[in-house]
Structure formats: C-alpha cells, structure tokens
Design a protein around this motif. Sequence first.
Motif, PDB file in Angstrom:
ATOM      1  N   GLN A  22      -4.282  -8.678   2.174  1.00 53.75           N
ATOM      2  CA  GLN A  22      -2.623  -8.892   1.625  1.00 53.75           C
ATOM      3  C   GLN A  22      -2.201  -7.326   1.279  1.00 53.75           C
ATOM      4  O   GLN A  22      -1.211  -7.085   1.438  1.00 53.75           O
ATOM      5  CB  GLN A  22      -2.712  -9.722   0.539  1.00 53.75           C
ATOM      6  CG  GLN A  22      -1.393 -10.088  -0.170  1.00 53.75           C
ATOM      7  CD  GLN A  22      -1.439 -11.011  -1.389  1.00 53.75           C
ATOM      8  OE1 GLN A  22      -2.531 -11.472  -1.655  1.00 53.75           O
ATOM      9  NE2 GLN A  22      -0.401 -11.218  -2.007  1.00 53.75           N
ATOM     10  N   GLU A  80      -1.352  -5.306   4.254  1.00 49.52           N
ATOM     11  CA  GLU A  80      -0.262  -5.847   4.969  1.00 49.52           C
ATOM     12  C   GLU A  80       1.068  -5.461   4.048  1.00 49.52           C
ATOM     13  O   GLU A  80       2.022  -5.065   4.660  1.00 49.52           O
ATOM     14  CB  GLU A  80      -0.268  -7.484   4.905  1.00 49.52           C
ATOM     15  CG  GLU A  80      -1.082  -8.126   5.824  1.00 49.52           C
ATOM     16  CD  GLU A  80      -1.443  -9.629   5.815  1.00 49.52           C
ATOM     17  OE1 GLU A  80      -0.680 -10.145   4.793  1.00 49.52           O
ATOM     18  OE2 GLU A  80      -1.913 -10.383   6.503  1.00 49.52           O
ATOM     19  N   GLU A  81       1.110  -5.534   2.705  1.00 51.77           N
ATOM     20  CA  GLU A  81       1.906  -4.961   2.027  1.00 51.77           C
ATOM     21  C   GLU A  81       2.314  -3.671   2.097  1.00 51.77           C
ATOM     22  O   GLU A  81       3.575  -3.128   2.253  1.00 51.77           O
ATOM     23  CB  GLU A  81       1.828  -5.325   0.418  1.00 51.77           C
ATOM     24  CG  GLU A  81       1.923  -6.636   0.095  1.00 51.77           C
ATOM     25  CD  GLU A  81       1.465  -7.001  -1.332  1.00 51.77           C
ATOM     26  OE1 GLU A  81       1.071  -5.888  -2.108  1.00 51.77           O
ATOM     27  OE2 GLU A  81       1.604  -8.218  -1.911  1.00 51.77           O
ATOM     28  N   LYS A  82       1.524  -2.846   2.348  1.00 52.19           N
ATOM     29  CA  LYS A  82       1.772  -1.478   2.452  1.00 52.19           C
ATOM     30  C   LYS A  82       2.294  -1.113   3.754  1.00 52.19           C
ATOM     31  O   LYS A  82       3.362  -0.343   4.014  1.00 52.19           O
ATOM     32  CB  LYS A  82       0.108  -0.697   2.628  1.00 52.19           C
ATOM     33  CG  LYS A  82      -0.421  -0.311   1.080  1.00 52.19           C
ATOM     34  CD  LYS A  82       0.407   0.490   0.392  1.00 52.19           C
ATOM     35  CE  LYS A  82      -0.150   0.599  -0.914  1.00 52.19           C
ATOM     36  NZ  LYS A  82       0.601   1.744  -1.814  1.00 52.19           N
ATOM     37  N   VAL A  83       1.744  -1.834   4.884  1.00 47.46           N
ATOM     38  CA  VAL A  83       2.348  -1.847   6.156  1.00 47.46           C
ATOM     39  C   VAL A  83       4.156  -2.116   6.165  1.00 47.46           C
ATOM     40  O   VAL A  83       4.799  -1.718   7.038  1.00 47.46           O
ATOM     41  CB  VAL A  83       1.825  -2.500   7.271  1.00 47.46           C
ATOM     42  CG1 VAL A  83       2.537  -2.841   8.732  1.00 47.46           C
ATOM     43  CG2 VAL A  83       0.208  -2.006   7.486  1.00 47.46           C
ATOM     44  N   GLN A  84       4.275  -3.394   5.413  1.00 44.88           N
ATOM     45  CA  GLN A  84       5.454  -3.824   5.374  1.00 44.88           C
ATOM     46  C   GLN A  84       6.625  -2.801   4.609  1.00 44.88           C
ATOM     47  O   GLN A  84       7.614  -2.598   4.801  1.00 44.88           O
ATOM     48  CB  GLN A  84       5.424  -5.333   4.618  1.00 44.88           C
ATOM     49  CG  GLN A  84       6.655  -5.786   4.505  1.00 44.88           C
ATOM     50  CD  GLN A  84       6.961  -7.203   3.697  1.00 44.88           C
ATOM     51  OE1 GLN A  84       5.832  -7.767   3.343  1.00 44.88           O
ATOM     52  NE2 GLN A  84       8.081  -8.014   3.590  1.00 44.88           N
ATOM     53  N   GLN A  85       5.944  -2.094   3.508  1.00 45.45           N
ATOM     54  CA  GLN A  85       6.660  -1.209   2.871  1.00 45.45           C
ATOM     55  C   GLN A  85       6.979   0.029   3.804  1.00 45.45           C
ATOM     56  O   GLN A  85       8.133   0.497   3.608  1.00 45.45           O
ATOM     57  CB  GLN A  85       5.950  -0.724   1.743  1.00 45.45           C
ATOM     58  CG  GLN A  85       5.615  -1.706   0.485  1.00 45.45           C
ATOM     59  CD  GLN A  85       4.783  -1.126  -0.380  1.00 45.45           C
ATOM     60  OE1 GLN A  85       4.415  -0.028  -0.685  1.00 45.45           O
ATOM     61  NE2 GLN A  85       4.613  -2.151  -1.583  1.00 45.45           N
ATOM     62  N   SER A 110       7.275  -0.184   7.002  1.00 43.13           N
ATOM     63  CA  SER A 110       8.336  -0.498   8.115  1.00 43.13           C
ATOM     64  C   SER A 110       9.648  -0.610   7.485  1.00 43.13           C
ATOM     65  O   SER A 110      10.698  -0.461   8.084  1.00 43.13           O
ATOM     66  CB  SER A 110       7.740  -1.957   8.466  1.00 43.13           C
ATOM     67  OG  SER A 110       6.725  -1.745   9.162  1.00 43.13           O
ATOM     68  N   SER A 111       9.712  -1.056   6.107  1.00 44.40           N
ATOM     69  CA  SER A 111      10.916  -1.304   5.539  1.00 44.40           C
ATOM     70  C   SER A 111      11.774   0.118   5.170  1.00 44.40           C
ATOM     71  O   SER A 111      12.689   0.482   5.646  1.00 44.40           O
ATOM     72  CB  SER A 111      10.962  -1.914   4.040  1.00 44.40           C
ATOM     73  OG  SER A 111      10.646  -3.203   4.278  1.00 44.40           O
ATOM     74  N   ARG A 112      10.737   1.142   5.034  1.00 44.51           N
ATOM     75  CA  ARG A 112      11.315   2.534   4.900  1.00 44.51           C
ATOM     76  C   ARG A 112      11.763   2.906   6.037  1.00 44.51           C
ATOM     77  O   ARG A 112      12.916   3.689   6.129  1.00 44.51           O
ATOM     78  CB  ARG A 112      10.259   3.411   4.262  1.00 44.51           C
ATOM     79  CG  ARG A 112       9.883   3.418   2.857  1.00 44.51           C
ATOM     80  CD  ARG A 112       9.548   4.408   1.988  1.00 44.51           C
ATOM     81  NE  ARG A 112       8.024   4.718   2.805  1.00 44.51           N
ATOM     82  CZ  ARG A 112       6.864   4.340   2.248  1.00 44.51           C
ATOM     83  NH1 ARG A 112       6.793   3.432   1.390  1.00 44.51           N
ATOM     84  NH2 ARG A 112       5.700   4.394   2.811  1.00 44.51           N
TER      85      ARG A 112
END
Length: 367
Positions: free
Chosen positions: A228, A231-236, A238-240
């Motif tokens: 988890q 996953e949050e790191k990758v999502q961050q 991607s969001s940036r």
Amino acid sequence: MERHGFYKSHFSEREGMAVSAVALQDHIIHSHQLQDLSLADPFKSRNIRNIYKPVNKQMAKAVIDTGLRKKSTHHKNKEDAEREYVLDPNPPRLTLAQKLGLVEPPSLPLTPEEWAKIKQRSIQHGDSIQPCAICREEFALQPQVLLSCSHVFHKACLKAFEKFTGKKSCPMCRKKQYQTRVIHDGARLYKIKCAIRIQASWRGYIVRKWYKNLRKTVPPKDSKLRKQFFEEKVQQISSRLLSSYDINLDEFFAEIDSTIAASRDVFQQVEEKEIFVSENDWEKIQMQALRQEIVDCPICIMPLSSTSQLASILSGNSNQFSRQAVLLSCSHLFHHTCLQAFEEFSLGVRHICPLCRSYYQKKVLEC
C-alpha cells in the motif's frame, strides 16, 4: 414586711426573665441577619427617608465629561493578587444574650498558625481540586474562600448562600459563626492544569507531525502495508506528472500548426533561392542515381530501361531509348512525360519532387 420582700423578689425574677427573653429574641433575629429588627443599634432599624431639599442653582455646577481626564488605574501587583487575607478580621459585635451569658459568644479570630493548620487539612481532603460544593463547577480563576471548618467554596456562591438562607452556617457541616479567609489554591491548581493541557496538546501535535512524516518516508515491514505504501507513492508521482501536463488540446494543436507553418516558411525561403547546378554537380548527381539502381518510374511504375541501357544513358554513350528520362537535382529519375503530367496537376507555383517533396532542377536525358 415579709410580704413586701416576697413581692420584690418575685418582680425582680420576672423582670430578669423578660430581659432574658428579649435578649434571646434579639439574638435569634441577629443570627438570621434581620438587622432592621435588632436591638443592637436601634437607630439603624429606622428607615429614615431623605427629605427633599431645594437645590440652589447658583451653587450647583454642571459637570461635563470631556474624556480628557485620565482615569486613575490602580494596577495590582502579582503579590497583592495572590495575597491571602481574612474577610472579617474583627469579631462581630456581641448581642445582648451573649453579653448576659445566655448564648456562647463567638470564638476569637484565628491566628495565622491556626489558619495554616486549617488550610493543610483542606489540602489533605482535596477540597480545592474538587468542584465547588454549591455550584458544582471548578474554581478556575474565580475568587475562592476557606472557612474555619476547612471547607472551600466560591466567594460569590457563599455570599449568595448566606443571602438566601438568611443565616451564617457552613453549607457542608452547618457550623455557625465561621470565619472566612480568601485563598488562591484553586486558581494556582487551575493554572497548572491549563499549562499541562497546553504542553500535552503541543507535544501531541509534534509527535503526530513526526509520525506522519515517518509514515511518508519509511516503508513499513508488513507486506500488505508495504504494498500500500508503494502504491501511494506511485499514485503521487502519477498525479504530479498529470498535473504538470497541459491538457488543453486546442492550444497544443495550435502551437504545432504555428510551428509547422514557421518551418515551412523557412524552408520555402531557402529553397526559393535559385541554386545553380554546374556540370560537375550533374555528374555527381548522375553517379548517385546510378548507385541507387532505379529501374522503374516512381509515377507510372513502368521500367525505365534495362540496367545496362540505363547505365549507358546515364554515362551518355547510348543512342536509343524508347522514352525520354529526366533526372532531378535530388537524384531521382522519372519518365519525362510522367513528370510533365505530374507538374500539370500540382497546385503549387513551384514544382516539388513526387518522392522527397523538395524543389528541384531537372535535366532531360536525350536519346
């Protein structure tokens, strides 16, 4: 004579009883704080109204508050604010019953040593820590009083209790004729409690901030939490990346169109200039075309000639050729008739090569 002595003693006894009754009645009235009916000071019992007197207008002066006068403010020192003192240092006046010995007189004012013992007993019971027994609220910074029976109350609460009960007795132990001393234990404990709350809130904020930063930087050891976390790191990330992109497609395509138009203008200005091709350059172009081994016309897809005939034509040694071929400055070969037909159908002012789209000069290879 004996009868006269008997009547005299009888009347003196009745007179003493009457005086005692009046004294006891006055004591009861005084104890119930009905001072208007007390005999201690008969002149105070009369409610004498102020008689109206005419005011001399010449002597009266109008007072106008202009706001220029500075109001005298007496700032209390910290020592004065925390100083403990007795509210009633002088003992109350004795009633007639107390003077006659019919009722026990009030006790003498307590000494500082006795007050210290009473306060120590109150501290042991924890009266200042607990809420006020009358209003059931904590003492906070409100004035606080200690009674000679070691019980503690709000000053305003005790005053209101005495006013509505009509007598001076402790609300807890019902002790009468108590002495009162102003203390500040509740305010001191409340300040310590507030300081502890502030420190606890600040330390909790610092710890929560440190823990959140730790959760964001250090991956956990548990497999599920670790998954988890990443996953949050990758999502961050991607969001940036998505936030950094410009999603306005109209502006993007308009910028591409303007860039292509500018590039075309530059190339057109360069290619519109007349480029003189010398004989040596034509020889190099012919050698380049020979190396490319062009067999068919790119327009009609028909053979230009055999390889041997094409080589002889390019070298200028052949006298026969079924159809004339044309060589462009870009080293491409076409049938002359095919190239003319292509030029007739082209819309531009200047013709471009059908293969490389560049402006050219041509040379007809004659038979």
